[in-house]
Design an enzyme around this catalytic site. Structure first.
Site, PDB file in Angstrom:
ATOM      1  N   ARG A 102       5.592   5.799   5.860  1.00  0.00           N
ATOM      2  CA  ARG A 102       5.352   4.587   5.060  1.00  0.00           C
ATOM      3  C   ARG A 102       5.511   3.411   6.015  1.00  0.00           C
ATOM      4  O   ARG A 102       6.589   3.209   6.573  1.00  0.00           O
ATOM      5  CB  ARG A 102       6.340   4.491   3.898  1.00  0.00           C
ATOM      6  CG  ARG A 102       6.316   3.136   3.227  1.00  0.00           C
ATOM      7  CD  ARG A 102       7.033   3.079   1.914  1.00  0.00           C
ATOM      8  NE  ARG A 102       6.290   3.767   0.878  1.00  0.00           N
ATOM      9  CZ  ARG A 102       6.459   3.547  -0.431  1.00  0.00           C
ATOM     10  NH1 ARG A 102       7.325   2.648  -0.850  1.00  0.00           N
ATOM     11  NH2 ARG A 102       5.748   4.210  -1.320  1.00  0.00           N
ATOM     12  N   HIS A 129      -2.833   3.829  -0.459  1.00  0.00           N
ATOM     13  CA  HIS A 129      -1.723   4.638  -0.990  1.00  0.00           C
ATOM     14  C   HIS A 129      -2.325   5.908  -1.620  1.00  0.00           C
ATOM     15  O   HIS A 129      -2.343   6.068  -2.834  1.00  0.00           O
ATOM     16  CB  HIS A 129      -0.964   3.808  -2.028  1.00  0.00           C
ATOM     17  CG  HIS A 129       0.399   4.335  -2.372  1.00  0.00           C
ATOM     18  ND1 HIS A 129       0.974   5.433  -1.770  1.00  0.00           N
ATOM     19  CD2 HIS A 129       1.317   3.892  -3.280  1.00  0.00           C
ATOM     20  CE1 HIS A 129       2.180   5.633  -2.280  1.00  0.00           C
ATOM     21  NE2 HIS A 129       2.414   4.727  -3.198  1.00  0.00           N
ATOM     22  N   GLN A 132      -0.419   8.252  -4.239  1.00  0.00           N
ATOM     23  CA  GLN A 132      -0.358   7.648  -5.564  1.00  0.00           C
ATOM     24  C   GLN A 132      -1.652   7.921  -6.335  1.00  0.00           C
ATOM     25  O   GLN A 132      -1.626   8.303  -7.509  1.00  0.00           O
ATOM     26  CB  GLN A 132      -0.139   6.129  -5.410  1.00  0.00           C
ATOM     27  CG  GLN A 132      -0.050   5.388  -6.720  1.00  0.00           C
ATOM     28  CD  GLN A 132       1.213   5.715  -7.493  1.00  0.00           C
ATOM     29  OE1 GLN A 132       2.300   5.598  -6.977  1.00  0.00           O
ATOM     30  NE2 GLN A 132       1.069   6.129  -8.734  1.00  0.00           N
ATOM     31  N   ASP A 222      -0.500  -3.347 -10.920  1.00  0.00           N
ATOM     32  CA  ASP A 222       0.523  -3.221  -9.876  1.00  0.00           C
ATOM     33  C   ASP A 222       1.043  -4.634  -9.607  1.00  0.00           C
ATOM     34  O   ASP A 222       0.435  -5.622 -10.064  1.00  0.00           O
ATOM     35  CB  ASP A 222      -0.120  -2.587  -8.618  1.00  0.00           C
ATOM     36  CG  ASP A 222       0.864  -2.379  -7.471  1.00  0.00           C
ATOM     37  OD1 ASP A 222       2.088  -2.393  -7.708  1.00  0.00           O
ATOM     38  OD2 ASP A 222       0.402  -2.200  -6.316  1.00  0.00           O
ATOM     39  N   CYS A 262       1.779   1.993 -10.948  1.00  0.00           N
ATOM     40  CA  CYS A 262       2.361   2.863  -9.906  1.00  0.00           C
ATOM     41  C   CYS A 262       3.869   2.723  -9.827  1.00  0.00           C
ATOM     42  O   CYS A 262       4.537   3.631  -9.335  1.00  0.00           O
ATOM     43  CB  CYS A 262       1.725   2.542  -8.560  1.00  0.00           C
ATOM     44  SG  CYS A 262       1.950   0.822  -8.079  1.00  0.00           S
ATOM     45  N   ARG A 290       3.807  12.324  -9.246  1.00  0.00           N
ATOM     46  CA  ARG A 290       3.821  12.167  -7.787  1.00  0.00           C
ATOM     47  C   ARG A 290       4.287  13.469  -7.125  1.00  0.00           C
ATOM     48  O   ARG A 290       3.721  13.915  -6.141  1.00  0.00           O
ATOM     49  CB  ARG A 290       4.765  11.017  -7.383  1.00  0.00           C
ATOM     50  CG  ARG A 290       4.301   9.629  -7.796  1.00  0.00           C
ATOM     51  CD  ARG A 290       3.075   9.207  -7.030  1.00  0.00           C
ATOM     52  NE  ARG A 290       3.277   9.267  -5.601  1.00  0.00           N
ATOM     53  CZ  ARG A 290       3.849   8.300  -4.877  1.00  0.00           C
ATOM     54  NH1 ARG A 290       4.214   7.183  -5.448  1.00  0.00           N
ATOM     55  NH2 ARG A 290       3.993   8.428  -3.555  1.00  0.00           N
TER      56      ARG A 290
HETATM   57  N1  NVA Z   1       1.335  -2.586  -3.889  1.00  0.00           N
HETATM   58  C1  NVA Z   1       2.738  -2.218  -3.853  1.00  0.00           C
HETATM   59  C2  NVA Z   1       2.888  -0.796  -4.208  1.00  0.00           C
HETATM   60  C3  NVA Z   1       4.298  -0.266  -4.205  1.00  0.00           C
HETATM   61  C4  NVA Z   1       4.356   1.198  -4.548  1.00  0.00           C
HETATM   62  C5  NVA Z   1       3.305  -2.512  -2.478  1.00  0.00           C
HETATM   63  O1  NVA Z   1       2.651  -2.195  -1.485  1.00  0.00           O
HETATM   64  O2  NVA Z   1       4.404  -3.082  -2.400  1.00  0.00           O
HETATM   65  N1   CP Z   2       4.776   4.032  -6.451  1.00  0.00           N
HETATM   66  C1   CP Z   2       5.516   4.165  -5.342  1.00  0.00           C
HETATM   67  O1   CP Z   2       5.031   4.492  -4.273  1.00  0.00           O
HETATM   68  O2   CP Z   2       6.839   3.917  -5.517  1.00  0.00           O
HETATM   69  P1   CP Z   2       7.920   3.760  -4.357  1.00  0.00           P
HETATM   70  O3   CP Z   2       7.598   2.481  -3.618  1.00  0.00           O
HETATM   71  O4   CP Z   2       9.238   3.674  -5.063  1.00  0.00           O
HETATM   72  O5   CP Z   2       7.841   4.938  -3.447  1.00  0.00           O
END
Ligand code: NVA
Ligand code: CP
Length: 306
Positions: A102, A129, A132, A222, A262, A290
């Site tokens: 990540r 992502h 997801q 989101d 998400c 997930r």
């Molecule tokens: N768009 C959000 C998704 C988190 C799972 C982010 O990147 O922070």
């Molecule tokens: N939706 C998702 O990826 O959640 P986290 O950021 O908690 O992993």
């Protein structure tokens, strides 16, 4: 060897195969079966950003399948800081069977994957992502029994989550509509990649949320400010005024429409508490999916058949 970096890299038939595997693993778990399909295998997770769902669902997946996981918290020492990405990728590949990354910059994952000799899974970057999106498709199929011809409307930022979802919808024969204010649609880089995979096509972008949800089977949102964009949060809150998914907007969609997010959710910003916790919401089943989707991704990448 394949990596799981973008939905677009996988054909519809490959994605259907992974989804079928996820469905089977979920059904087996519901019967109390936890086959040790990953016994002796190790998953490495390197995260530059916080996570609840992605981290825990991958770690739980490994534990349930008889394997183990090692989490490297890189929230302070970003990947490539202490040693180069090629060195880190080649070293870690000596110890683990697969890696989940990540990152802030998408190119960090791509560079890691170039040098790793084990499969690399994208656990979210600033570009997309994909894990997801696969869980989202599983959730939609469970809710409606079918995917073909469904309409998914994403109300909000044309961000990482929206981009993977748009591609997944197209791969599975669903219609995707983005309802975003001007300036917050998909970036040109995404359009170029999308056009490369689906010649002559582009996802629909509508700036009026009411119009965008009028035929939606699924309404998705989101956060307006993603991780790494915190400096823009005030400007974004202004730009997204009128884009909250609330009861009034849900009422403009067909009554059978379901709500997805998400997570993490900011009730009172992109979604009202009434919708997030209301009867049309599937957000916790979606979060649960997930793990099932990611078990399938792991088995598929490692070539383990069931
Ligand atoms: N768009 C959000 C998704 C988190 C799972 C982010 O990147 O922070
Ligand atoms: N939706 C998702 O990826 O959640 P986290 O950021 O908690 O992993």
């Amino acid at each position: 060897m394949r990596h799981f970096l973008h939905i677009i890299d996988f054909t519809s038939s490959e994605l259907k195969g992974i989804l079928k595997l996820a469905t089977k693993l979920k059904a087996d778990l519901a019967k109390g079966l936890r086959p040790p399909l990953l016994a002796g295998r190790v998953l490495g997770l390197i995260f530059e950003k916080p996570s609840l769902r992605t981290r825990v669902s991958f770690e739980a997946a490994m534990a349930q399948l008889g394997g183990t996981s090692i989490f490297l918290d890189s929230t302070e020492n970003h990947i490539g800081a202490r040693e180069s990405i090629p060195d880190q990728a080649r070293t870690l590949s000596q110890f683990v069977d697969a890696l989940v990354l990540r990152t802030y910059a998408h190119k960090t994952i791509e560079e890691f994957a170039e040098f790793a000799t084990v499969p690399v899974i994208n656990g979210l970057s600033d570009y997309n992502h994909p894990c997801q999106a696969l869980a989202d498709v599983l959730t939609i199929r469970e809710a409606f029994g079918d995917l073909k011809g469904m309409t998914v409307t994403f109300v909000g930022d044309g961000n990482n989550v929206a981009r993977s979802l748009a591609v997944a919808c197209t791969r599975f024969g669903m219609n995707f509509i983005l309802a975003a204010p001007k300036g917050y649609g998909f970036p040109e880089e995404f359009h170029t990649n999308y056009r490369g995979a689906f010649p002559g096509k582009l996802p629909t972008h509508i700036t009026d949320p009411s119009e965008a949800v009028s035929a939606a089977d699924v309404i998705y949102t989101d956060v307006w400010t993603s991780m790494g964009q915190e400096a823009e949060s005030k400007a974004r809150a202004l730009a997204f005024h009128g884009f909250q998914v609330d009861e009034t907007l849900m009422a403009k969609a067909p009554s059978h429409a379901k709500f997805l997010h998400c997570l993490p959710a900011h009730r009172g910003e992109e979604v009202s508490a009434g919708v997030a916790d209301g009867p049309q919401s599937l957000i916790f089943a979606q979060a649960g999916n997930r793990m099932h989707a990611q078990k399938a991704i792991l088995l598929w990448l490692l070539g383990i058949k069931i």
